[in-house]
Every structure is written in structure tokens, then in C-alpha cells.
Scaffold this motif. Structure first.
Motif, PDB file in Angstrom:
ATOM      1  N   PRO A   1       0.820  -1.224   0.000  1.00 36.12           N
ATOM      2  CA  PRO A   1       0.000   0.000   0.000  1.00 36.12           C
ATOM      3  C   PRO A   1       0.850   1.268   0.000  1.00 36.12           C
ATOM      4  CG  PRO A   1      -0.876  -1.593   1.548  1.00 36.12           C
ATOM      5  CD  PRO A   1       0.445  -2.143   1.067  1.00 36.12           C
ATOM      6  N   LEU A   2       0.422   2.228  -0.783  1.00 32.03           N
ATOM      7  CA  LEU A   2       1.081   3.531  -0.883  1.00 32.03           C
ATOM      8  C   LEU A   2       0.724   4.361   0.351  1.00 32.03           C
ATOM      9  CD1 LEU A   2       2.716   5.161  -3.004  1.00 32.03           C
ATOM     10  CD2 LEU A   2       0.545   6.031  -3.853  1.00 32.03           C
ATOM     11  N   THR A   3       1.708   5.030   0.939  1.00 26.45           N
ATOM     12  CA  THR A   3       1.437   5.863   2.115  1.00 26.45           C
ATOM     13  C   THR A   3       1.106   7.291   1.683  1.00 26.45           C
ATOM     14  OG1 THR A   3       3.729   6.596   2.399  1.00 26.45           O
ATOM     15  CG2 THR A   3       3.100   4.510   3.467  1.00 26.45           C
ATOM     16  N   GLN A   4       0.505   8.025   2.602  1.00 23.72           N
ATOM     17  CA  GLN A   4       0.206   9.436   2.365  1.00 23.72           C
ATOM     18  C   GLN A   4       1.492  10.212   2.087  1.00 23.72           C
ATOM     19  OE1 GLN A   4      -3.058  10.800   2.510  1.00 23.72           O
ATOM     20  NE2 GLN A   4      -2.091  12.565   1.575  1.00 23.72           N
ATOM     21  N   GLU A   5       2.565   9.884   2.814  1.00 20.12           N
ATOM     22  CA  GLU A   5       3.840  10.563   2.618  1.00 20.12           C
ATOM     23  C   GLU A   5       4.405  10.308   1.224  1.00 20.12           C
ATOM     24  OE1 GLU A   5       3.252   8.543   5.383  1.00 20.12           O
ATOM     25  OE2 GLU A   5       2.772  10.261   6.658  1.00 20.12           O
ATOM     26  N   GLU A   6       4.294   9.063   0.743  1.00 22.99           N
ATOM     27  CA  GLU A   6       4.784   8.739  -0.600  1.00 22.99           C
ATOM     28  C   GLU A   6       3.973   9.480  -1.670  1.00 22.99           C
ATOM     29  OE1 GLU A   6       6.493   4.235  -0.199  1.00 22.99           O
ATOM     30  OE2 GLU A   6       4.335   4.527   0.007  1.00 22.99           O
ATOM     31  N   GLN A   7       2.657   9.537  -1.456  1.00 24.95           N
ATOM     32  CA  GLN A   7       1.817  10.287  -2.391  1.00 24.95           C
ATOM     33  C   GLN A   7       2.227  11.759  -2.412  1.00 24.95           C
ATOM     34  OE1 GLN A   7      -2.797  10.648  -2.904  1.00 24.95           O
ATOM     35  NE2 GLN A   7      -2.143  12.069  -1.320  1.00 24.95           N
ATOM     36  N   ASN A   8       2.376  12.345  -1.242  1.00 27.29           N
ATOM     37  CA  ASN A   8       2.741  13.756  -1.155  1.00 27.29           C
ATOM     38  C   ASN A   8       4.096  14.027  -1.810  1.00 27.29           C
ATOM     39  OD1 ASN A   8       0.368  14.126   0.230  1.00 27.29           O
ATOM     40  ND2 ASN A   8       1.329  14.279   2.238  1.00 27.29           N
TER      41      ASN A   8
END
Length: 124
Positions: A27-34
Motif C-alpha cells: 500500500p502507498l502511504t500518504q507521505e509517498e503520495q505527497n
């Protein structure tokens, strides 16, 4: 074969359209998305790094859309990459896999969306 490595190796630095690789084998994290969206800006284009032609190509127009889209394609994308992986493993020498470790992962590439009135096709 791999859009991320092709861009790193073949594109001259002065012509770079910003891009950012993502590994979605987990799963992609919010930090990686940002981090991805901060590096390329919005709107952005997300596309597979290997072997799916234009399948899974998607325009991202707002911040939370990247996480939603990645989660919505995870199963289908993983299956498609599993179909391509034997080809990559056969033609990508083991020594290259050590040099290019991301080439066999479930990878996406996020790029800056470039809007242009000019159109192109694979047929010329």
C-alpha cells in the motif's frame, strides 16, 4: 522496457519533464503520495513503468486521487505485471537486474502533465 530507467538514461537533464517512481507492491502511504505530487505538481499523469501499453494510464487532478487510483488498480495491475515479469526476467540479464533493481517491481511512474495543442500518435 522500463519508463523510469529509460528516462534516467536517455533524456538529457535540461529536457526533463518532472517524474517520480512509485512501487505499489505494498500500500502507498500518504507521505509517498505527497512526495510524488510535490516533485511533479498537479495535474499529473500516472502510468505503468513496464509492459502494459496505455492500460492504467490516468490523469491525477487533485491530491487524494493518487492514493485512490493506486488502490483501485492494485489487483488488476499486479496481475498484468505478473504476466510481463517472465518476459522481463528472460531478456533482462541478471547483472542488469542488479543494476536496475526496480525493473521487476510493480512500478508506476508519476509525471508532470504536459498540456499541448499538438497531438501525436504511434503511427506518426
Amino acid at each position: 522496457m522500463d519508463k523510469y530507467y529509460s528516462r534516467l538514461i536517455l533524456d538529457p537533464p535540461e529536457s526533463f519533464v518532472p517524474f517520480h517512481p512509485l512501487d505499489i507492491s505494498r500500500p502507498l502511504t500518504q507521505e509517498e503520495q505527497n512526495e510524488a505530487l510535490e516533485s511533479v505538481g498537479l495535474p499529473a499523469i500516472i502510468k505503468p513503468r513496464t509492459g502494459t501499453r496505455s492500460t492504467f494510464l490516468h490523469k491525477i487532478t487533485w491530491g487524494g486521487e493518487l492514493l485512490q487510483y493506486v488502490e483501485s488498480i492494485r489487483g488488476d495491475f499486479g496481475q498484468k505485471i505478473d504476466d510481463v515479469r517472465p518476459f522481463l526476467a528472460r531478456y533482462l540479464p541478471i547483472s542488469m537486474n542488479m543494476v536496475l533493481p526496480l525493473a521487476l517491481e510493480e512500478g508506476l511512474l508519476v509525471e508532470e502533465f504536459v498540456d499541448t495543442p499538438l497531438k501525436a500518435s504511434a503511427d506518426g
